[in-house]
Motif scaffolding. Sequence first.
Motif: not given
Length: 476
Positions: A3-7, A196-201, A206-212, A461-465
Motif C-alpha cells: 500500500f505504501s508504494s507509488e505503484t 491516516v493509516g498511510l501517515a501512521k506507517k 518508518d521514522s523510528v525503525a532505524p533506532l529499533a 512526499l516522504k515516500l518519494a524520498e
Amino acid sequence: MVFSSETFLFLFLPLFLALYYLTPARLRSLTLLAGSYAFYGWWRLDFLGLLILTTLWTYWAGQRVRRSQGRARRAWTGLGVAGCLAVLATFKYLNFFVDSFAALIGTDAAGLGMHWRVILPIGISFYVFQSISYLVDTHRGDADEEVGFLDFAAFIALFPQLIAGPILRFKDLAWQFRHRTHTAEKFTDGMMLFFVGLAKKVLLADSVAPLADLAFATPDPSLALAVSGSVAYMMQLYFDFSGYSLMAIGLGLMMGFRFVQNFDTPYISRSITEFWRRWHISLSIWLRDYLYIPLGGNRVGPVRTYGNLMAVMVLGGLWHGAAWTFVIWGFWHGGWLAIERATGLARATGTAALVRTMIIVLLGWVVFRATSLDQALGVYEGMLGLNGLLPSGAAALAITQESLMALLLCIAVVAAEPWLKRTAVDRMSLSVGEAGLNAVSAVNTVVPTMLTGTLAVLAVLKLAEQTVSPFLYFQF
C-alpha cells in the motif's frame, strides 16, 4: 506490491477503483476477485496458484459440510480444516521442524540432506485462518447463507486485508457481498482512513525503525540504546500494523465493505487481559472463538482455564512465526493472562497498573522482535545496564536526532490518542441548536478533511524520498 508504494497509490488503486465503479453491480465481485489476484500475483504468480487451490479446497469442503449432517458433517469439517492446516504447516513450519530436529541430533538441515528451503507465501496465515473459520462456522450453522463460488473466492482473496488482516469471517461479510451500498460519504470516509493509516506507517513507523534496527543489531547495546530501541520497536510495530489495518478498513469502505476494528488504543491498557481486547482484535476474537472456547474456556475449573490460556497464547505465538522466540513470547503473554485471572490483576486500574502492563508488553516485544534468543538476551542485558549506560563508538554515531524526535512524537501520539478519540465522539454528540449543529457539522467535516489532506501530502512526499518499506506483519 504494498500500500505504501507509488505503484499502488498512483497506478493500481486508481485503475482498480475506476474499473470497479464502472462494472455493473452484479459483476463487481468478479472485478474484485480479478483485482485481488492481480494484486497478489504482482509478488509471485506461483503462490497465487496456492491461494486459488486453497480457495477451491475450502469451498468444496464447505459445500460437503453444508449438505451433510451428524458424523458425516463432522468428518467433512475435519477433512477441510486438516487440508488448510496442512498447507499452513508445510509452507510456514516445515523449515522450523527440520531445523529443530537437526539441532536436536547435532547437525543442520544440510546434514540431513535437505539443501533447499521452503519460501513463506505472503499472507498465508491470514487466508488460511479465514478459510478455517468459514468451515467451522458452516459446521456450526453460523454461515448458513448459500454463497456462490465467485463471492467466496473474492472473500478469501479480498486484497485490502489479504496480506496482513484484519482477519475476516465470512459470516460477517456474506450479507455485504450481496447487499453492500456505495455512497460518496462511505468513499470519503474510507479515503480519509486510508491516508491516516498511510501517515501512521510512513511518517511514524518508518521514522523510528532505524533506532529499533540499531538497538537489535548492536551486539552489546547500552542501557540507553537498549531501552530507546525497544520502545522504538514498540512504537514501530503499533503504528505499522495499526496503520495497515486502517488502510485496509479504509479501502474496504471505499468498496462498500465494513470490516471489523483491529486496534483500540492498546497502549492505554491496565492489564494484559485488557491489552488483548485492544490489540489485533480480529486475531484475539479468532483465537477465542476457534481455540479457547472449544478447549473449554473458563468453564473447566481454574487449572484447566490457566492451561487453556497458555495453550492459546503459545499457538498464537506460533501463528506469528515459526521460531522459538515466538513460542517464548506466547508463553510470556499466556503466563501473565493466567496470573491476572488468578490474582484479580485483570481488573486493575490506575497509573501503576498502566506502567506495569506497558513494561510487560515492552519486555515481550523484545523477544518478539529478536531474530534469535541470543539477540534477545543481549538486549535484556543492555536494559539492565550490564553493557554500560550510554552508547559509544559506531552505535553512538548511528543515532540520529531525527529518529529520537520521531520516537518522542510517537509517544506523544499514543498519549493523545484516547483524547482525540473522545473529542471526535463528543463533537458528534453535541446537543446544540440547528445553527450550532450546522456549524459543528461543518467543523467536523472541514477540519478532519484538511488534516487528512495534509497528512496525505506529507506521507507521499516522504515516500518519494525513501525506498519501499514493507509492512512488518507481511512476515507473518
